[in-house]
Design a protein around this motif. Structure first.
Motif, PDB file in Angstrom:
ATOM      1  N   ALA A  86      19.870   3.386   1.960  1.00 23.55           N
ATOM      2  CA  ALA A  86      20.907   4.159   2.653  1.00 23.55           C
ATOM      3  C   ALA A  86      20.494   5.604   2.909  1.00 23.55           C
ATOM      4  O   ALA A  86      20.881   6.191   3.926  1.00 23.55           O
ATOM      5  CB  ALA A  86      22.209   4.123   1.850  1.00 23.55           C
ATOM      6  N   TYR A  87      19.681   6.185   2.015  1.00 21.77           N
ATOM      7  CA  TYR A  87      19.463   7.630   2.084  1.00 21.77           C
ATOM      8  C   TYR A  87      18.010   8.054   2.280  1.00 21.77           C
ATOM      9  O   TYR A  87      17.711   9.252   2.245  1.00 21.77           O
ATOM     10  CB  TYR A  87      20.022   8.296   0.816  1.00 21.77           C
ATOM     11  CG  TYR A  87      21.518   8.132   0.717  1.00 21.77           C
ATOM     12  CD1 TYR A  87      22.364   8.665   1.688  1.00 21.77           C
ATOM     13  CD2 TYR A  87      22.086   7.408  -0.322  1.00 21.77           C
ATOM     14  CE1 TYR A  87      23.735   8.501   1.617  1.00 21.77           C
ATOM     15  CE2 TYR A  87      23.466   7.237  -0.402  1.00 21.77           C
ATOM     16  CZ  TYR A  87      24.287   7.783   0.568  1.00 21.77           C
ATOM     17  OH  TYR A  87      25.636   7.615   0.506  1.00 21.77           O
ATOM     18  N   GLY A 137      23.989  -1.349  10.206  1.00 21.54           N
ATOM     19  CA  GLY A 137      25.035  -0.402  10.550  1.00 21.54           C
ATOM     20  C   GLY A 137      26.116  -0.222   9.499  1.00 21.54           C
ATOM     21  O   GLY A 137      27.015   0.597   9.670  1.00 21.54           O
ATOM     22  N   ARG A 138      26.068  -0.965   8.388  1.00 22.67           N
ATOM     23  CA  ARG A 138      27.100  -0.806   7.371  1.00 22.67           C
ATOM     24  C   ARG A 138      26.879   0.499   6.627  1.00 22.67           C
ATOM     25  O   ARG A 138      25.753   0.931   6.403  1.00 22.67           O
ATOM     26  CB  ARG A 138      27.058  -1.969   6.369  1.00 22.67           C
ATOM     27  CG  ARG A 138      28.298  -2.050   5.495  1.00 22.67           C
ATOM     28  CD  ARG A 138      28.258  -3.270   4.596  1.00 22.67           C
ATOM     29  NE  ARG A 138      27.322  -3.101   3.493  1.00 22.67           N
ATOM     30  CZ  ARG A 138      27.597  -2.413   2.384  1.00 22.67           C
ATOM     31  NH1 ARG A 138      28.754  -1.794   2.243  1.00 22.67           N
ATOM     32  NH2 ARG A 138      26.712  -2.335   1.409  1.00 22.67           N
ATOM     33  N   THR A 139      27.967   1.167   6.264  1.00 24.50           N
ATOM     34  CA  THR A 139      27.867   2.449   5.586  1.00 24.50           C
ATOM     35  C   THR A 139      28.342   2.361   4.147  1.00 24.50           C
ATOM     36  O   THR A 139      29.137   1.484   3.787  1.00 24.50           O
ATOM     37  CB  THR A 139      28.701   3.525   6.312  1.00 24.50           C
ATOM     38  OG1 THR A 139      30.072   3.088   6.373  1.00 24.50           O
ATOM     39  CG2 THR A 139      28.180   3.760   7.712  1.00 24.50           C
ATOM     40  N   ARG A 155      30.472  12.269   4.895  1.00 24.70           N
ATOM     41  CA  ARG A 155      29.537  11.426   5.629  1.00 24.70           C
ATOM     42  C   ARG A 155      28.927  10.414   4.665  1.00 24.70           C
ATOM     43  O   ARG A 155      28.723  10.692   3.503  1.00 24.70           O
ATOM     44  CB  ARG A 155      28.446  12.284   6.279  1.00 24.70           C
ATOM     45  CG  ARG A 155      28.991  13.125   7.426  1.00 24.70           C
ATOM     46  CD  ARG A 155      27.929  14.071   7.948  1.00 24.70           C
ATOM     47  NE  ARG A 155      28.409  14.794   9.096  1.00 24.70           N
ATOM     48  CZ  ARG A 155      29.177  15.865   9.039  1.00 24.70           C
ATOM     49  NH1 ARG A 155      29.575  16.319   7.885  1.00 24.70           N
ATOM     50  NH2 ARG A 155      29.586  16.481  10.124  1.00 24.70           N
ATOM     51  N   GLU A 156      28.618   9.251   5.174  1.00 30.28           N
ATOM     52  CA  GLU A 156      28.167   8.173   4.320  1.00 30.28           C
ATOM     53  C   GLU A 156      26.747   7.770   4.670  1.00 30.28           C
ATOM     54  O   GLU A 156      26.238   8.077   5.742  1.00 30.28           O
ATOM     55  CB  GLU A 156      29.103   6.964   4.484  1.00 30.28           C
ATOM     56  CG  GLU A 156      30.558   7.298   4.157  1.00 30.28           C
ATOM     57  CD  GLU A 156      31.532   6.628   5.086  1.00 30.28           C
ATOM     58  OE1 GLU A 156      31.169   6.388   6.250  1.00 30.28           O
ATOM     59  OE2 GLU A 156      32.657   6.348   4.659  1.00 30.28           O
ATOM     60  N   GLY A 157      26.098   7.053   3.750  1.00 34.66           N
ATOM     61  CA  GLY A 157      24.773   6.530   4.015  1.00 34.66           C
ATOM     62  C   GLY A 157      24.874   5.281   4.869  1.00 34.66           C
ATOM     63  O   GLY A 157      25.812   4.499   4.728  1.00 34.66           O
ATOM     64  N   THR A 158      23.901   5.097   5.751  1.00 39.49           N
ATOM     65  CA  THR A 158      23.907   3.938   6.640  1.00 39.49           C
ATOM     66  C   THR A 158      22.835   2.951   6.215  1.00 39.49           C
ATOM     67  O   THR A 158      21.680   3.315   6.038  1.00 39.49           O
ATOM     68  CB  THR A 158      23.657   4.377   8.093  1.00 39.49           C
ATOM     69  OG1 THR A 158      24.662   5.313   8.466  1.00 39.49           O
ATOM     70  CG2 THR A 158      23.723   3.174   9.017  1.00 39.49           C
ATOM     71  N   THR A 213      30.350   4.166   1.066  1.00 42.00           N
ATOM     72  CA  THR A 213      31.340   5.166   0.700  1.00 42.00           C
ATOM     73  C   THR A 213      31.070   5.613  -0.726  1.00 42.00           C
ATOM     74  O   THR A 213      30.226   5.052  -1.423  1.00 42.00           O
ATOM     75  CB  THR A 213      32.759   4.587   0.784  1.00 42.00           C
ATOM     76  OG1 THR A 213      32.901   3.567  -0.216  1.00 42.00           O
ATOM     77  CG2 THR A 213      33.027   3.986   2.156  1.00 42.00           C
ATOM     78  N   GLU A 244      20.899  -1.009   6.782  1.00 43.87           N
ATOM     79  CA  GLU A 244      20.486  -1.855   7.895  1.00 43.87           C
ATOM     80  C   GLU A 244      21.689  -2.672   8.361  1.00 43.87           C
ATOM     81  O   GLU A 244      22.485  -3.153   7.569  1.00 43.87           O
ATOM     82  CB  GLU A 244      19.357  -2.791   7.448  1.00 43.87           C
ATOM     83  CG  GLU A 244      18.068  -2.054   7.115  1.00 43.87           C
ATOM     84  CD  GLU A 244      16.989  -3.009   6.642  1.00 43.87           C
ATOM     85  OE1 GLU A 244      17.237  -4.228   6.679  1.00 43.87           O
ATOM     86  OE2 GLU A 244      15.915  -2.527   6.248  1.00 43.87           O
TER      87      GLU A 244
END
Length: 215
Positions: A38-39, A9-11, A2-5, A13, A7
């Motif tokens: 992201a986190y 919606g981009r994640t 699972r990745e951080g999201t 890797t 602003e």
């Protein structure tokens, strides 16, 4: 994985994380803000789940700072998220222990001064008290029936949505240990919550607070 999201919606890797960390290590501290954005939300959920309560934001801020200071020891190629959550859990544990000591000190001072106002007991669970829905209340009660290690693995796998590898990294356990403890925990939850799918029930809880949950 699972990745951080971020602003928009981009994640992120693991490759993205490695690039950001490399920039920070090479003298661009401002790049660290990418990881913070992201986190932050999952770190707050982890702090609340481990019992930080009203101190969750302070715990997360401290955890991000400690993670930043420790980036030199971060293992290249690893995922940042479970590593960060382990720091969050440790920081929460320290904060909760400090709060317990402060309440105990306040209690002794109140007795010496003859104060009549009752103190909030150490066992008080503000998060559980705020959960009005019967289903969530039943789940919280069931989680409290689990042993400490079983509760940790359920919270990390379902509430924080880590996979087995990430859970193992966050808790510092072998992956096989994660699998066996999770299996035992879910079987116990099935007995405690008849007719309820344990995984789905845990997913329904936004936060589990109060007490030293992630010891």
């Amino acid at each position: 994985m699972r990745e951080g999201t971020l602003e928009g919606g981009r994640t992120l890797t693991v490759v993205d994380e490695a690039a950001v960390i490399a920039r920070v290590r090479s003298g661009e501290p401002e790049a660290y803000a990418v990881l913070v954005r992201a986190y932050t939300q999952v770190a707050l959920r982890a702090a609340v789940a481990c019992g930080a309560g009203a101190d969750a934001e302070d715990v997360v801020q401290s955890a991000f700072f400690k993670a930043y200071r420790s980036l030199g020891r971060f293992r290249d190629g690893s995922a940042f998220r479970p590593w960060l959550l382990r720091i969050v859990a440790n920081e929460t544990r320290n904060t909760v222990r400090s709060a317990v000591r402060m309440r105990a000190l306040a209690g002794r001072e109140a007795m010496l001064l003859g104060a009549g106002e009752p103190l909030i007991p150490d066992s008080a669970d503000p998060a559980a008290a705020a959960v009005a829905e019967e289903r969530r209340g039943r789940l919280l009660a069931a989680l409290d029936e689990l042993g400490e290690e079983q509760r940790q693995v359920v919270v990390h796998r379902y509430l924080l949505e880590l996979d087995e590898t990430e859970t193992a990294q966050a808790l510092g356990w072998p992956r096989g240990t994660v699998k066996s403890r999770l299996n035992r925990a879910l079987k116990k939850l099935e007995r405690l919550l008849p007719g309820e799918a344990p995984g789905a029930a845990v997913d329904a809880v936004d936060g589990v607070g109060g007490g030293e949950k992630c010891g």
